[in-house]
Design a protein around this motif. Structure first.
Motif, mmCIF file in Angstrom:
data_model
loop_
_atom_site.group_PDB
_atom_site.id
_atom_site.type_symbol
_atom_site.label_atom_id
_atom_site.label_comp_id
_atom_site.label_asym_id
_atom_site.label_seq_id
_atom_site.Cartn_x
_atom_site.Cartn_y
_atom_site.Cartn_z
ATOM 1 N N ALA A 23 3.088 10.611 -8.076
ATOM 2 C CA ALA A 23 2.081 10.084 -6.740
ATOM 3 C C ALA A 23 1.153 9.007 -6.331
ATOM 4 O O ALA A 23 1.225 8.601 -5.099
ATOM 5 N N ALA A 24 0.675 8.670 -7.288
ATOM 6 C CA ALA A 24 0.149 7.573 -7.442
ATOM 7 C C ALA A 24 1.205 5.785 -7.311
ATOM 8 O O ALA A 24 0.473 5.360 -6.346
ATOM 9 N N LEU A 25 2.630 6.041 -7.091
ATOM 10 C CA LEU A 25 3.555 4.858 -7.037
ATOM 11 C C LEU A 25 4.051 5.170 -5.658
ATOM 12 O O LEU A 25 4.635 4.674 -5.563
ATOM 13 N N SER A 26 3.818 6.564 -4.576
ATOM 14 C CA SER A 26 4.015 6.764 -3.776
ATOM 15 C C SER A 26 4.856 5.663 -2.805
ATOM 16 O O SER A 26 5.371 5.885 -1.976
ATOM 17 N N ASP A 27 3.476 4.248 -2.665
ATOM 18 C CA ASP A 27 3.572 3.573 -1.303
ATOM 19 C C ASP A 27 4.694 2.842 -1.845
ATOM 20 O O ASP A 27 5.296 2.510 -1.071
ATOM 21 N N ARG A 282 -5.193 9.352 -8.569
ATOM 22 C CA ARG A 282 -4.256 8.551 -7.864
ATOM 23 C C ARG A 282 -5.204 7.265 -7.025
ATOM 24 O O ARG A 282 -3.645 6.436 -7.796
ATOM 25 N N ALA A 283 -5.102 7.017 -7.056
ATOM 26 C CA ALA A 283 -6.178 5.632 -6.504
ATOM 27 C C ALA A 283 -6.141 4.910 -7.456
ATOM 28 O O ALA A 283 -5.947 3.980 -7.658
ATOM 29 N N LYS A 284 -7.102 5.256 -8.382
ATOM 30 C CA LYS A 284 -7.456 4.828 -9.276
ATOM 31 C C LYS A 284 -6.275 4.106 -10.085
ATOM 32 O O LYS A 284 -6.071 2.944 -10.308
#
Length: 294
Positions: A23-27, A282-284
């Motif tokens: 989810a943190a790598l979704s971009d 996720r953002a961190k």
């Protein structure tokens, strides 16, 4: 060109930890790949494997659930868990859908891709193997235990882990590792999520060979229980490096300083979710991974 289109990232693990990482790598979209553990034998997954055979789908389903960005009837169906007193009680519809596709002789990876397309999930999800296998552990006093749930409940410390039977790695997973700019291990249950894919010789060999990629170990934010909880971070890192044929871990990412681990590059940063300090934000996590990639 952005970092997301230039770099390829592979994350290895299972369950909630891998889902959180992906989810943190979704971009990164299709430039990110999750290699998912397939040895679970508990809960709905274990019951399905007992009567139907096949690989464990629970960890893959969990990852898909965390990657759904557009809630829909399809996503509600995929996440639905039956309740009641009958045989369906506790079963997850996503597990049953993936099992049904498997029984229709659809290749497991094709089954995952079908579900991904249906639920608009861009990140690649690859089962570590498309052949069923179980985790087996040998304790320090010579006791042999079979199955993830039994391994987690062991009162003795472990001296080694294996897969039974030995199975081939999924070739798409091997290719993803060969092409990766970064390979991430964790967070997640160390013995039952992170280690199983590393026991596949082709995956371990491809990690060892890709010396251009940054190999990153991400620590958990809360302590584990069972034999993994009795292992030090140093032992866990040594187990990973031994499984990967001596390939050294480049960075250890966590929220606690480790001055005693001078042989590893430990990066200490706040990764906790503000409302649940046991869960990665996720953002961190995304920010920390992107800094290491630059």
């Amino acid at each position: 060109m952005t970092l997301y289109s230039q770099k390829k990232v592979v994350a290895i693990g299972g369950g909630h930890g891998l889902g959180r990482m992906l989810a943190a790598l979704s971009d990164f979209g299709a430039n990110a790949t999750g290699i998912v553990t397939t040895t679970d034998n508990g809960g709905s997954t274990g019951r399905i494997r007992d009567c139907q055979g096949g690989i464990a789908w629970g960890d893959t389903r969990n990852c898909v659930n965390q990657l759904i960005t557009e809630p829909s009837i399809s996503s509600m169906m995929f996440e639905y868990r039956f309740k009641g007193a009958g045989e369906l009680n506790g079963h997850n519809l996503g597990n049953l859908m993936l099992t049904a596709l498997d029984n229709l002789s659809v290749r497991p990876l094709d089954a995952i891709n079908l579900i991904r397309n249906m639920l608009k999930v861009d990140i690649n999800l690859v089962p570590m193997s498309e052949h069923p296998s179980d985790l087996i552990a040998l304790s320090v006093d010579g006791k042999l235990v079979t199955g993830e749930t039994s391994v987690d409940e062991m009162e003795e410390n472990l001296q080694r882990l294996d897969l039974d039977p030995e199975v081939p790695a999924t070739k798409e997973g091997v290719i993803a590792i060969e092409e990766a700019d970064m390979i991430i291990l964790g967070p997640g249950s160390f013995l039952t999520s992170i280690m199983p894919p590393l026991l596949l010789s082709e995956l371990a060999r491809s990690i060892a060979k890709n010396t251009q990629a940054k190999l990153v170990f991400v620590e958990n934010l809360s302590p584990e229980f069972g034999p993994a909880g009795r292992m030090s971070l140093k032992e866990k890192l040594e187990w990973c490096e031994r499984a990967c044929q001596g390939r050294q871990i480049d960075y250890v990412l966590g929220d606690t300083p480790h001055p005693e681990l001078s042989e590893w590059n430990c990066i200490t940063t706040d990764l906790a979710s503000p409302n649940r300090d046991w869960r990665h934000d996720r953002a961190k996590l995304q920010g920390a991974i992107e800094e290491l990639l630059k």
